[in-house]
Motif scaffolding. Structure first.
Motif, PDB file in Angstrom:
ATOM      1  N   PHE A   1     -13.991  13.492 -16.267  1.00 51.47           N
ATOM      2  CA  PHE A   1     -15.091  14.461 -16.269  1.00 51.47           C
ATOM      3  C   PHE A   1     -15.790  14.532 -17.623  1.00 51.47           C
ATOM      4  CE2 PHE A   1     -13.903  15.987 -12.113  1.00 51.47           C
ATOM      5  CZ  PHE A   1     -15.132  16.363 -11.600  1.00 51.47           C
TER       6      PHE A   1
ATOM      7  N   VAL B   1     -19.741  14.226 -17.721  1.00 54.58           N
ATOM      8  CA  VAL B   1     -20.599  15.240 -18.338  1.00 54.58           C
ATOM      9  C   VAL B   1     -21.415  14.634 -19.477  1.00 54.58           C
ATOM     10  CG1 VAL B   1     -20.577  17.369 -19.692  1.00 54.58           C
ATOM     11  CG2 VAL B   1     -19.152  17.163 -17.650  1.00 54.58           C
TER      12      VAL B   1
ATOM     13  N   THR C   1     -15.978  22.483 -14.266  1.00 55.26           N
ATOM     14  CA  THR C   1     -16.850  21.465 -13.677  1.00 55.26           C
ATOM     15  C   THR C   1     -17.654  22.028 -12.525  1.00 55.26           C
ATOM     16  OG1 THR C   1     -15.100  20.754 -12.172  1.00 55.26           O
ATOM     17  CG2 THR C   1     -15.262  19.614 -14.277  1.00 55.26           C
TER      18      THR C   1
ATOM     19  N   HIS D   1     -21.476  15.923  -8.939  1.00 54.90           N
ATOM     20  CA  HIS D   1     -21.722  15.238 -10.213  1.00 54.90           C
ATOM     21  C   HIS D   1     -21.990  13.777  -9.917  1.00 54.90           C
ATOM     22  CE1 HIS D   1     -20.576  18.304 -13.165  1.00 54.90           C
ATOM     23  NE2 HIS D   1     -19.718  18.735 -12.243  1.00 54.90           N
TER      24      HIS D   1
END
Lengths: 571, 289
Positions: B48, B52, B113, B119
């Motif tokens: 993650f 990101v 998240t 995402h």
């Protein structure tokens, strides 16, 4: 024993009645609704408390079992099955049992961690399956109806409360039976439990099956609570969180399950009101569980310890049973109780026992001595069935026992003690004697404890000092009245006076309990006092055997112990 | 038939990742004596970070690097908890601790998240490497398997051939005794946690685009990883790697058999059950307590 169960049961019933009256009578409806949720969580927590807290297994699929229960209730409802919600909930609980057994059976004979993996695997699989088959009635919005008199929020709270009380009272009785003691013993030490003739897989499977049943019930209660269910209610993260909560609060105790239920409902509720994420509750449970694991004590255990400290319960006076006569003498048997032939044990290149022939005669105490590393404890392990392999044979009263696992040998009459005591501290003294010796009357238990000068049967083992626990070890093995008792250094850590007294007691064992005794000891005063013959081991070989007076004067024995020839020592 | 083969090969990427995760699990178990239920969660944290950063416009390569570093940090953090408070605990307690930690990490992960918020997971290695008998072999499948083999060889050599491996084995058997004879226990354990953190993060980065991309689902990839480790009996690196690949391939094959696809999640469980039944041949005593 029974009295304690009734006492706890009446405490639970009284507390439930008071809580039920207060919650339904005084609190607003929403609180009643939340309180119902607390109780359902508490039921689920009791189910995991039984396997994880009490029996020491990591089970990570309790909510899947709950899902089986809930699914069954939904199925019976949609299918228009006869009966009503309580009946369906019970059937839902039963439906979860075969799942528990099917998952438990392959894992329970192996090491504990495998159960954690297989249960987590089942939880994932169940998630996947539930997501695709959906709950009966989910797509058509067919809700599970509550019984008419329990239809309101307050009514359903009472309905769930009744289930909770039944389960909690049932568990209070169950944990004080021999099966309850067996679970604790298995958690504390599997080997020690097997040495009492307990089948470890059987003990674990019973705990796992009962736990699946209770989890199934909690699922059924949830079905009636929510009406319609979705797969997410039984998501595997819920199972994991349940494990964390139960570890944190100690769900094997009634109050631990309730505290856990309150936390599991209150945290998300408080966080929701503060507009914080409800999932943060899980972080707190994770921290709480980690803390409990590092302290080795859950919230309820801390609570119980404190309460015991406040009460300072005076240890029941010894003279309460002092007038009880010692166990009556039994007729002596004759012949050879136990013998080994060519017993050989190898650890890699090291030969721990080398063709040892040993005979333990009936009706007598035999000594087995030798310097450290001579193979004495290895011999006990081999005879009692705790080694993976050995060559040669072990015969109990003439019958070979080589193909029997440890717990079967124990049942057939070979009992042993351990160099370090392995009694589960949560047991009472009396429960331990019953665990080791099987069902027996209060008078019998009292007589054995008095004979060896152990405290009152209701005393908690945790509050008994180490020396007395060694005596309790001996009390346990003789209570089973086996053919042979193997005592592994019972006097280690005892004072001189205690050792002399212990020697007297050991010498009485054949007469009072009809067992032949093989005593492994370093303390020569004890050996002289108790044994009628001695075998000496050195480097895995028998170097001398015979009457104590003769053997202990043997120069080879003296050399083995002192490491030098006597003549040289003088020079 | 060809369809079955194609789908089996399609499972190779996942299989390679499972194998790699499984080898990490065995590595951790053999060296620091912990059955680590947080391993995939550690890797997920690293993944993650990559996602990101990448979404924030940072180019892929530095983002991957930062993700790996994050994996190391997460691994070391768990390692510190385990070595500080649970070094002398029995295996079962340690496993219970990692389960509890998993609950916390997933909660934090979901929070940070944005739960199910979608995402974009960059495909690190897209494209086909070669065609074999009319079946596409993707770069990522070859890469995960290659990496798995490399890590397996490395782990095997490290453990059985080097002095450090000897130290590490001593550490897992008796940490206290190892410390007394001068093995830098703390340092070595943390090193193990750091290495496995990086490797799991990398495996998760490769497999993540194929999965439902939320923190929880990715963290629960620990199940096939532990299933693979179980096939290797938590001892053999090679068997674990093969077991992981096997699980991926079987999962892949369910996609062509009509109606089975949605039960793909049950594959690791069925394989675990099969392995357990096979292991039933002799009772084993839990470690002496």
């Amino acid at each position: 024993m029974k009295r304690a169960s009734f006492r706890s049961a009446s405490v639970i019933v009284a507390a439930a009645m008071v809580a039920g009256a207060i919650i339904t009578g005084l609190l607003p409806g929403y609180w009643t609704y939340l309180a119902t949720s607390v109780l359902i969580s508490a039921v689920a927590l009791q189910s995991i408390g039984l396997v994880a807290g009490r029996t020491g297994m990591i089970a990570l699929c309790q909510m899947s079992f709950a899902g089986v229960g809930a699914w069954t209730v939904g199925y019976l409802n949609v299918g228009g099955a006869p009966g009503n919600l309580p009946v369906w909930i019970f059937i839902g609980g039963l439906a979860a049992v075969p799942f528990g057994v099917a998952i438990g059976l392959p894992a329970l004979r192996l090491r504990g961690i495998n159960l954690a993996i297989v249960t987590l695997g089942f939880a994932t699989a169940f998630d996947a399956i539930l997501a695709s088959i959906t709950f009966p009635g989910q797509t058509k919005f067919i809700a599970v109806p509550r019984p008419e008199i329990f239809d309101s929020d307050g009514g359903y709270f009472i309905f769930v409360l009744i289930f909770y009380v039944f389960l909690a009272v049932g568990l209070e009785f169950l944990i004080r039976t021999r099966l309850g003691a067996i679970w604790l013993a298995v958690r504390h030490s599997e080997r020690a439990a097997a040495a009492h003739g307990i089948s470890i897989p059987g003990a674990k499977l019973s705990a796992f099956a009962i736990s699946a049943f209770i989890a199934g019930i909690s699922g059924g209660l949830l079905a009636g609570y929510l009406g319609t269910l979705v797969a997410d209610n039984f998501n595997m993260m819920q199972s994991l969180a349940l494990f964390a909560v139960s570890t944190m609060t100690g769900a094997q105790f009634a109050e631990g399950a309730l505290i856990g239920g309150i936390l599991a409902v209150a945290f998300p509720e408080i966080l929701r009101r503060l507009n914080l994420g409800q999932d943060i509750g899980n972080v707190l449970f994770a921290i709480g569980a980690t803390q409990a694991l590092s302290a080795g004590e859950s919230m309820s255990e801390t609570l119980r310890r404190k309460v015991r400290g406040w009460r300072k319960a005076a240890p029941a006076p010894l003279d309460a049973g002092a007038r009880i006569a010692p166990p009556a003498a039994v007729p002596l048997r004759h012949g050879t109780a136990l013998s080994t032939r060519g017993l050989t044990v190898r650890y890699g290149a090291v030969v721990a026992l080398n063709h040892v022939d040993l005979a333990v005669p009936e009706g007598a105490v035999s000594g087995l001595i030798g310097p450290n590393g001579a193979g004495k404890s290895t011999l006990i392990d081999a005879v009692a069935g705790f080694l993976h392999s050995y060559s040669g044979s072990v015969e109990l009263a003439g019958d070979a026992v080589d193909d029997q696992p440890a717990h079967v040998r124990a049942r057939n009459g070979i009992r042993r003690t351990w160099q370090t005591t392995r009694i589960a501290p949560e047991l009472t003294v009396g429960a331990y004697v019953r665990l080791a010796g099987g069902e027996m009357s209060d008078a019998e238990v009292q007589a054995i404890l008095n004979w060896i000068e152990c405290p009152h049967p209701d005393t908690l083992v945790a509050s008994v000092d180490a020396g007395t626990r060694r005596l309790l070890d001996v009390a346990g093995v003789v209570a089973a009245r086996p053919k042979v008792v193997l005592l592994d250094e019972p006097a280690a850590g005892q004072s001189y006076e205690e050792t002399i007294k212990l020697g007297r007691h050991i010498a009485e064992i054949p007469k009072l309990f009809g067992c032949a005794v093989l005593l492994v000891e370093h303390d020569m005063d004890l050996v002289r006092a108790a044994c009628s013959e001695i075998t000496v081991l050195d480097f895995g070989r028998v170097i001398a055997a015979g009457a104590p007076a003769v053997v202990l004067e043997d120069p080879r024995v003296r050399k083995a112990y002192l490491g030098i020839e006597e003549g040289n020592a003088a020079a | 038939m060809n369809g079955l083969l194609t789908s089996a090969v399609a499972g190779l990427t996942a299989g390679g990742a499972y194998g790699l995760l499984g080898v990490c699990a065995v590595f951790t178990y053999r060296l620091v004596a912990v059955v680590n239920f947080t391993s995939a969660a550690i890797g997920t944290a690293g993944t993650f970070v990559l996602v990101v950063l990448n979404e924030a416009g940072i180019p892929l390569f530095p983002a991957v690097l930062c993700g790996l570093v994050a994996g190391v940090i997460a691994g070391v953090a768990i390692g510190l908890v385990m070595t500080k408070w649970f070094a002398e605990s029995n295996a079962s307690t340690k496993a219970a601790v990692t389960v509890a930690l998993l609950v916390g990490i997933v909660a934090i992960g979901l929070r940070l998240t944005g739960g199910q918020h979608p995402h974009h997971f960059p495909d690190l290695f897209s494209g086909s490497a070669m065609r074999l008998a009319g079946v596409e072999l993707t770069i990522s499948s070859l890469l995960t398997i290659g990496l798995g083999v490399a890590f397996t060889i490395l782990a095997d050599v490290l453990l059985s051939r080097t002095r450090m491996g000897l130290h590490l084995r001593a550490l897992s058997e008796r940490p206290m005794a190892a410390e007394l004879i001068g093995v830098p226990v703390q340092f070595l354990s943390i090193l193990v946690w750091g290495i496995t953190g990086a490797v799991t993060a990398f495996s998760l980065m490769i497999i993540a685009p194929q999965r439902s991309p939320d923190f929880m689902s990715l963290s629960l990839l620990v199940v096939p990883a532990l299933a693979a480790a179980l096939i290797g009996l938590f001892r053999s690196f090679w068997m674990t790697l093969i077991g992981g690949i096997l699980i991926g391939v079987v999962e892949g094959m369910t996609s062509v058999i009509g109606g089975l696809n949605q039960y793909r999640g049950a594959v690791p469980f069925l394989i675990i059950l099969a392995v357990m039944l096979w292991l039933q041949r002799g009772a084993r005593w839990d470690e002496a307590r």
